[in-house]
Scaffold this active site. Structure first.
Site, PDB file in Angstrom:
ATOM      1  N   CYS A 119      -0.543  -2.422  -3.476  1.00  0.00           N
ATOM      2  CA  CYS A 119       0.111  -3.251  -2.291  1.00  0.00           C
ATOM      3  C   CYS A 119       0.332  -4.865  -2.910  1.00  0.00           C
ATOM      4  O   CYS A 119       1.267  -5.427  -2.563  1.00  0.00           O
ATOM      5  CB  CYS A 119      -0.570  -3.121  -1.085  1.00  0.00           C
ATOM      6  SG  CYS A 119      -0.321  -1.715  -0.230  1.00  0.00           S
ATOM      7  N   CYS A 164       0.308   2.717   2.712  1.00  0.00           N
ATOM      8  CA  CYS A 164      -0.300   1.804   3.325  1.00  0.00           C
ATOM      9  C   CYS A 164       0.277   0.923   4.410  1.00  0.00           C
ATOM     10  O   CYS A 164       1.674   0.803   4.320  1.00  0.00           O
ATOM     11  CB  CYS A 164      -0.979   0.679   2.343  1.00  0.00           C
ATOM     12  SG  CYS A 164      -2.413   1.141   1.263  1.00  0.00           S
ATOM     13  N   CYS A 191      -4.751  -3.443  -0.979  1.00  0.00           N
ATOM     14  CA  CYS A 191      -5.117  -2.827  -2.390  1.00  0.00           C
ATOM     15  C   CYS A 191      -4.260  -3.239  -3.448  1.00  0.00           C
ATOM     16  O   CYS A 191      -3.148  -3.865  -3.252  1.00  0.00           O
ATOM     17  CB  CYS A 191      -5.005  -1.265  -1.820  1.00  0.00           C
ATOM     18  SG  CYS A 191      -3.179  -0.597  -2.186  1.00  0.00           S
ATOM     19  N   GLU A 230      -1.305   8.137   7.039  1.00  0.00           N
ATOM     20  CA  GLU A 230      -1.689   8.981   6.159  1.00  0.00           C
ATOM     21  C   GLU A 230      -1.426  10.345   6.245  1.00  0.00           C
ATOM     22  O   GLU A 230      -0.287  10.825   6.899  1.00  0.00           O
ATOM     23  CB  GLU A 230      -3.413   9.026   6.526  1.00  0.00           C
ATOM     24  CG  GLU A 230      -4.092   7.896   6.650  1.00  0.00           C
ATOM     25  CD  GLU A 230      -5.385   7.502   6.523  1.00  0.00           C
ATOM     26  OE1 GLU A 230      -6.057   8.753   7.421  1.00  0.00           O
ATOM     27  OE2 GLU A 230      -5.990   6.599   6.480  1.00  0.00           O
ATOM     28  N   ASN A 274      -0.448   1.816   8.488  1.00  0.00           N
ATOM     29  CA  ASN A 274      -0.753   2.928   7.542  1.00  0.00           C
ATOM     30  C   ASN A 274      -0.537   4.389   8.238  1.00  0.00           C
ATOM     31  O   ASN A 274      -0.633   4.565   9.269  1.00  0.00           O
ATOM     32  CB  ASN A 274      -2.124   2.889   7.295  1.00  0.00           C
ATOM     33  CG  ASN A 274      -3.397   2.891   7.999  1.00  0.00           C
ATOM     34  OD1 ASN A 274      -3.104   2.505   9.233  1.00  0.00           O
ATOM     35  ND2 ASN A 274      -4.464   3.312   7.610  1.00  0.00           N
ATOM     36  N   GLU A 285       1.084  -2.278   4.650  1.00  0.00           N
ATOM     37  CA  GLU A 285       1.855  -3.397   3.886  1.00  0.00           C
ATOM     38  C   GLU A 285       3.103  -2.512   3.192  1.00  0.00           C
ATOM     39  O   GLU A 285       3.859  -3.342   3.272  1.00  0.00           O
ATOM     40  CB  GLU A 285       1.076  -4.003   2.596  1.00  0.00           C
ATOM     41  CG  GLU A 285      -0.275  -4.618   3.169  1.00  0.00           C
ATOM     42  CD  GLU A 285      -1.475  -3.881   3.007  1.00  0.00           C
ATOM     43  OE1 GLU A 285      -1.355  -2.753   3.397  1.00  0.00           O
ATOM     44  OE2 GLU A 285      -2.540  -4.311   2.633  1.00  0.00           O
TER      45      GLU A 285
HETATM   46  N1  THU Z   1      -4.977   0.599   4.048  1.00  0.00           N
HETATM   47  C1  THU Z   1      -3.968   0.001   4.143  1.00  0.00           C
HETATM   48  O1  THU Z   1      -3.050   0.427   4.877  1.00  0.00           O
HETATM   49  N2  THU Z   1      -3.773  -1.414   3.921  1.00  0.00           N
HETATM   50  C2  THU Z   1      -5.146  -2.164   3.216  1.00  0.00           C
HETATM   51  O2  THU Z   1      -4.704  -3.204   2.905  1.00  0.00           O
HETATM   52  C3  THU Z   1      -5.996  -1.201   3.077  1.00  0.00           C
HETATM   53  C4  THU Z   1      -6.169  -0.046   3.209  1.00  0.00           C
HETATM   54  C5  THU Z   1      -5.247   2.007   4.582  1.00  0.00           C
HETATM   55  C6  THU Z   1      -4.974   3.090   3.434  1.00  0.00           C
HETATM   56  C7  THU Z   1      -5.755   4.383   4.240  1.00  0.00           C
HETATM   57  O3  THU Z   1      -4.785   4.879   5.014  1.00  0.00           O
HETATM   58  C8  THU Z   1      -6.697   3.476   4.787  1.00  0.00           C
HETATM   59  O4  THU Z   1      -6.228   2.106   5.133  1.00  0.00           O
HETATM   60  C9  THU Z   1      -8.051   3.749   4.566  1.00  0.00           C
HETATM   61  O5  THU Z   1      -8.079   3.130   2.894  1.00  0.00           O
END
Ligand code: THU
Length: 141
Positions: free
Chosen positions: A98, A62, A95, A53, A51, A64
């Site tokens: 994704c 994300c 999520c 941000e 991920n 994925e």
């Molecule tokens: N996140 C992912 O990268 N994948 C997931 O399956 C769940 C959430 C990340 C998004 C964000 O950067 C952090 O986790 C918190 O939500």
């Protein structure tokens, strides 16, 4: 289509290792929630993502999504399995967005594996996570 054959222990271990290495690279200064993902493609290749941000929060990506981008860039076109690795007690399942992104490239029986740091904690099919889904077939693809 592509989901059928069960994953070998070797494939699972390679996906775990790839997701763990990706998780270590996560850029998550806001949530501090580091996630790694590994995608196994139709040729047995593994593509990883973490991920990433952003100070403008909704612009974050994300793990994925990163792994799927890496697969497409490498010439992969079908997802056999996805492994998501994240911290904490609760299972870090993909999520909603994704799940739909995975759906683009995966059959309903593709495996979505959820891992903690060292091992696989749960296994779902994409169909279980995204039932009655909309996909490329609806658009004649
Ligand atoms: N996140 C992912 O990268 N994948 C997931 O399956 C769940 C959430 C990340 C998004 C964000 O950067 C952090 O986790 C918190 O939500």
């Amino acid at each position: 289509m592509t989901g059928k054959a069960a994953l070998t222990t070797l494939e699972q271990d390679a996906m775990l290792a790839a997701a763990r290495a990706a998780m270590d690279k996560a850029y998550a200064p806001y949530s501090k929630f580091h996630v790694g993902a590994a995608v196994l493609d139709e040729n047995g290749r593994i593509h990883a993502g973490c991920n990433v941000e952003n100070a403008a929060y909704p612009q974050g990506v994300c793990a994925e999504a990163g792994a799927l981008s890496a697969m497409v860039l490498a010439g992969g076109s079908r997802v056999r399995a996805v492994l998501v690795m994240g911290p904490g007690e609760a299972l870090v399942t993909p999520c909603g967005g994704c799940r739909q992104k995975i759906r683009e490239f995966a059959a309903p029986d593709a495996q979505v594996l959820i891992a903690g740091d060292a091992h696989i904690r749960a296994s779902f099919t994409l169909e279980q996570l995204l039932p009655h889904s909309f996909g490329p077939e609806h658009l004649g693809k």
